[in-house]
Enzyme design. Sequence first.
Site, PDB file in Angstrom:
ATOM      1  N   HIS A 121       1.220  -1.573  -0.204  1.00  0.00           N
ATOM      2  CA  HIS A 121       0.172   0.208  -0.110  1.00  0.00           C
ATOM      3  C   HIS A 121       1.359   1.265  -0.073  1.00  0.00           C
ATOM      4  O   HIS A 121       1.953   1.589   0.700  1.00  0.00           O
ATOM      5  CB  HIS A 121      -1.123   0.295   0.844  1.00  0.00           C
TER       6      HIS A 121
ATOM      7  N   ASP B  72     -15.303   2.789   8.172  1.00  0.00           N
ATOM      8  CA  ASP B  72     -14.221   3.940   8.008  1.00  0.00           C
ATOM      9  C   ASP B  72     -14.880   4.949   6.598  1.00  0.00           C
ATOM     10  O   ASP B  72     -14.734   6.086   6.947  1.00  0.00           O
ATOM     11  CB  ASP B  72     -13.397   2.780   7.026  1.00  0.00           C
TER      12      ASP B  72
ATOM     13  N   SER C 199      -7.550   3.965   9.411  1.00  0.00           N
ATOM     14  CA  SER C 199      -8.265   4.364   8.146  1.00  0.00           C
ATOM     15  C   SER C 199      -7.774   3.562   7.327  1.00  0.00           C
ATOM     16  O   SER C 199      -7.790   2.056   6.450  1.00  0.00           O
ATOM     17  CB  SER C 199      -8.377   5.433   7.924  1.00  0.00           C
TER      18      SER C 199
HETATM   19  N1  URA Z   1      -6.081   7.747   3.921  1.00  0.00           N
HETATM   20  C1  URA Z   1      -6.648   7.004   4.090  1.00  0.00           C
HETATM   21  O1  URA Z   1      -7.652   6.060   3.540  1.00  0.00           O
HETATM   22  N2  URA Z   1      -7.719   7.136   5.327  1.00  0.00           N
HETATM   23  C2  URA Z   1      -6.736   8.175   6.104  1.00  0.00           C
HETATM   24  O2  URA Z   1      -7.488   8.380   6.862  1.00  0.00           O
HETATM   25  C3  URA Z   1      -5.994   9.314   5.508  1.00  0.00           C
HETATM   26  C4  URA Z   1      -6.009   9.129   4.280  1.00  0.00           C
END
Ligand code: URA
Length: 434
Positions: free
Chosen positions: A82, A161, A183
């Site tokens: 990621h 989320d 998140s």
């Molecule tokens: N990207 C995300 O997926 N979540 C966040 O809180 C910030 C960036």
Amino acid sequence: MRMYDIIEKKRNGQALTKEEITFFIDGYTKDEIPDYQISALLMAIYFQDMNEEERAALTMAMVESGDQIDLSAITGIKVDKHSTGGVGDTTTLILAPLVASVDVPLAKMSGRGLGHTGGTIDKLESVPGFHVELSNDEFIDLVNRNKVAVIGQSGNLTPADKKLYSLRDVTATVNSIPLIASSIMSKKIASGADGIVLDVKTGAGAFMKNLDESKALAHAMVSIGNRVGRKTMAVISDMSQPLGFAIGNALEVKEAMDTLQGNGPEDLTELCLTLGSQMVVLAGKADTIEEARGKLQDNLHNGKAFDKFKRFLMSQGGDASVADNPDLLPQASHKIELPAKSSGVVGKMIADELGTAAMMLGAGRATKESEIDLSVGIVLRKKVGDTVSEGESLLTIHSNRQSVEDVIEKLYQSIDISNGNVKAPDLIYGTITE
Ligand code: URA
Ligand code: CA
């Protein structure tokens, strides 16, 4: 349990229990707790932070708020990568076939997303015929056979989320390490990987603009992953200038194909080898980083990585002849050079500003409804630290508009030519394993 008491406890700087965290995430997902109470709690978390146990509990509560992808039918250790996001970041397009070429299974769920260019799926769709609408069984079968497949986001992953992120967006609570880390990690964990390699960007084009914040975010995410039983590590990499030369969808596909044949930009190739060797070790396909790197490097030069990329395109309906004939990719109608106004050394190429210029050409989406032009973008000819003579081209603009005065103005503002000595920035700032 009362929401009021949870807000008060966090406001006073105390740690929440796993039960309290699960209570507010469940309640919010089911619309049983109102936005105003969650907003107050988010602001309390923003100021009072969360300890590592709370962060892990928050992440798992969000994971459990929706579906989780079951990759257990795929043989081997599934490793995902990621990136916290940057400009012209072509690494996924390269890493997926590259690690697959040494038998590391990569079951990639990817999105389109907003930003300077499209997401990985948009980029891949510049290959005629390529599609990501696979059934779950097809997806798993492709990964077992080819070691690599990409599927569009499906199912109801981490609804908590989604709701929290929208609320954070309007309550000035996005920029909080525990909230960002949970998140991002909730989405990765719900996607089913056994191991996660994080590329945390730092610099102007990154979410985190300075190194200390980027390190803190990396530590937070690695700690969450390892606490909940996913082998996780992070690399901190530079995003003060764009990565590689290309910014744009089809342009990045071409750059990925060059890199997979050993002819890519130095920084992009190096970052792919760094992240890739961590993935290979996590997946148990090499004992040391050096051994993993050697295998990947071999496959960039002996045709195996490129061959894997072609098979990957074909397996999802793509026209693999594009790989040998990149002119078949979408092409912009105008190519315009940007001449340097003076001689010197390139001192700055501000990543997010160059990204915005690509977006002005139509390479990215401003809203979910925007259409992307896959053909347009920017190809750098110079990077920070390179010498340049007056009149020499700094970059090529690929445009479907005849007049690009606005873009040219933006580009000149984003690039600085210095008469002093400027060194290219470091590419990798560190590796974080705990
Ligand atoms: N990207 C995300 O997926 N979540 C966040 O809180 C910030 C960036
Ligand atoms: Ca690039």
